[in-house]
Design a protein around this motif. Structure first.
Motif, PDB file in Angstrom:
ATOM      1  N   ASN A 121       0.807  -1.365   0.140  1.00  0.00           N
ATOM      2  CA  ASN A 121      -0.077  -0.065   0.041  1.00  0.00           C
ATOM      3  C   ASN A 121       0.844   1.327  -0.146  1.00  0.00           C
ATOM      4  OD1 ASN A 121       1.127  -0.050   2.573  1.00  0.00           O
ATOM      5  ND2 ASN A 121      -1.091  -0.066   3.583  1.00  0.00           N
ATOM      6  N   GLY A 122       2.058   1.372  -0.396  1.00  0.00           N
ATOM      7  CA  GLY A 122       2.985   2.287  -0.568  1.00  0.00           C
ATOM      8  C   GLY A 122       2.855   3.011  -1.914  1.00  0.00           C
ATOM      9  N   ASP A 123       3.858   3.650  -2.578  1.00  0.00           N
ATOM     10  CA  ASP A 123       3.965   4.430  -3.593  1.00  0.00           C
ATOM     11  C   ASP A 123       4.456   3.820  -4.873  1.00  0.00           C
ATOM     12  OD1 ASP A 123       3.138   6.534  -2.100  1.00  0.00           O
ATOM     13  OD2 ASP A 123       5.007   7.371  -1.957  1.00  0.00           O
ATOM     14  N   ILE A 124       4.863   2.609  -4.972  1.00  0.00           N
ATOM     15  CA  ILE A 124       5.315   1.785  -5.959  1.00  0.00           C
ATOM     16  C   ILE A 124       3.960   1.412  -6.888  1.00  0.00           C
ATOM     17  CG2 ILE A 124       5.227  -0.517  -5.154  1.00  0.00           C
ATOM     18  CD1 ILE A 124       8.300  -0.462  -6.622  1.00  0.00           C
ATOM     19  N   ARG A 125       4.404   1.613  -8.278  1.00  0.00           N
ATOM     20  CA  ARG A 125       3.330   1.125  -9.273  1.00  0.00           C
ATOM     21  C   ARG A 125       3.998   0.615 -10.380  1.00  0.00           C
ATOM     22  NH1 ARG A 125       1.252   2.567  -5.317  1.00  0.00           N
ATOM     23  NH2 ARG A 125      -0.803   4.037  -4.954  1.00  0.00           N
ATOM     24  N   ILE A 126       3.253  -0.350 -11.041  1.00  0.00           N
ATOM     25  CA  ILE A 126       3.577  -1.074 -12.288  1.00  0.00           C
ATOM     26  C   ILE A 126       2.472  -1.420 -13.076  1.00  0.00           C
ATOM     27  CG2 ILE A 126       3.520  -3.490 -11.281  1.00  0.00           C
ATOM     28  CD1 ILE A 126       6.228  -3.892 -12.703  1.00  0.00           C
ATOM     29  N   SER A 127       2.720  -1.276 -14.453  1.00  0.00           N
ATOM     30  CA  SER A 127       1.691  -1.671 -15.244  1.00  0.00           C
ATOM     31  C   SER A 127       1.850  -3.119 -15.933  1.00  0.00           C
ATOM     32  CB  SER A 127       1.710  -0.527 -16.569  1.00  0.00           C
ATOM     33  OG  SER A 127       2.797  -0.691 -17.355  1.00  0.00           O
ATOM     34  N   ALA A 128       0.619  -3.597 -16.652  1.00  0.00           N
ATOM     35  CA  ALA A 128       0.789  -4.721 -17.077  1.00  0.00           C
ATOM     36  C   ALA A 128       1.843  -4.966 -18.018  1.00  0.00           C
ATOM     37  CB  ALA A 128      -0.614  -5.212 -17.689  1.00  0.00           C
ATOM     38  N   ASN A 129       1.935  -3.741 -19.125  1.00  0.00           N
ATOM     39  CA  ASN A 129       3.078  -3.825 -20.165  1.00  0.00           C
ATOM     40  C   ASN A 129       4.342  -4.010 -19.513  1.00  0.00           C
ATOM     41  OD1 ASN A 129       1.762  -4.209 -22.372  1.00  0.00           O
ATOM     42  ND2 ASN A 129       1.425  -1.650 -22.623  1.00  0.00           N
ATOM     43  N   GLN A 130       4.639  -3.137 -18.254  1.00  0.00           N
ATOM     44  CA  GLN A 130       5.916  -3.498 -17.508  1.00  0.00           C
ATOM     45  C   GLN A 130       6.229  -4.646 -17.069  1.00  0.00           C
ATOM     46  OE1 GLN A 130       5.122   0.083 -15.083  1.00  0.00           O
ATOM     47  NE2 GLN A 130       6.909   1.563 -16.265  1.00  0.00           N
TER      48      GLN A 130
END
Length: 266
Positions: A160-169
């Motif tokens: 629940n922090g700030d890291i994010r990733i997309s499906a393509n990534q």
């Protein structure tokens, strides 16, 4: 000159014909749409054929939207733990702290293999604390993982922090792992690939990891991985909205239906 031009044309035509040989080209997004509509799930999905550089997707507009990685982060966390030597190998025992977490498979000693298999959060939180923020930050950035932002707490930032990733990534990261192109030793990449195996037959091998961001209002589910068969590899990622436990169960179910429909698990 004419001979050279003719040869060049033949090479180009051959390359083009190779590119269209992918099994994915036999299907369209409508084939995938039927599966998702039958499960009543809001999601995106993509599968990428490495050998033929071909892709088949559902709801492609969502593929570049970034979300918490949740437990799919355990893939990179495992490699960072190995590379920084906070754990010796996949067999080293991590003693259970005797805290009952309501999951029988969590309430016991673990090693890296069992912790990934059962997605034991407490194990990876302990590993992350031992890795520390400085080293974690270094390796996440070195891997160019998602938005590379580990703010939010060293042992919870992927939940629940700030890291994010997309499906393509996710696909890009998995491709680098498969090709041993991540900035870790080949040995450590191979260890993680081995413990990612979820299904193996004489015909194919599937290496994958689920993820479920439960600690946020709009919960998100993942199932990311790849299937190896016929001297080729197909990378897949599903990202979906989760409203209840039944939805969470559909992550692997939908991917299984798709792989079966594409004749990859037959």
């Amino acid at each position: 000159m004419k001979i050279l031009l003719s040869f060049s044309l033949l090479v180009t035509l051959f390359a083009c014909s190779e590119q269209t040989n992918s099994i994915l080209n036999k299907y369209t997004s409508s084939d995938l749409e039927q599966i998702f509509e039958s499960q009543q799930i809001n999601a995106c999905f993509t599968i990428y054929d490495l050998k033929n550089d071909a892709k088949l997707s559902y709801n492609p507009e969502r593929l570049d939207s970034a979300y918490l990685p949740a437990s799919t982060f355990k893939i990179i966390n495992s490699m960072i733990a190995l590379e920084t030597k906070v754990i010796k190998d996949e067999n080293e025992i991590i003693k259970w702290d005797s805290i009952d977490r309501s999951y029988a498979n969590w309430n016991k000693d673990q090693n890296l293999k069992s912790a990934l298999k059962y997605s034991a959060v407490w194990v990876y939180q302990e590993l992350a604390r031992k890795i520390g923020e400085e080293k974690m930050n270094y390796w996440v950035k070195a891997c160019n993982y998602g938005n590379r932002n580990i703010n939010g707490g060293i042992d919870i930032f992927w939940l629940n922090g700030d890291i994010r990733i997309s499906a393509n990534q996710q696909i890009d990261f998995l491709k680098k792992l498969y090709l041993n192109q991540l900035p870790f030793s080949q040995k450590n990449q191979e260890i993680v690939k081995e413990i990612m195996i979820v299904d193996q037959t004489a015909t194919y091998t599937i290496r994958a990891k689920t993820g479920w961001a439960m600690r946020i209002n709009n919960q998100i589910g993942w199932y990311v991985g790849y299937i190896e068969r016929d001297k080729n590899v197909y990378f897949f990622t599903i990202n979906m909205d989760i409203k209840n436990y039944d939805d969470a169960e559909k992550r692997k179910l939908i991917v299984s239906k798709i792989l079966d429909h594409l004749q990859l698990t037959k």
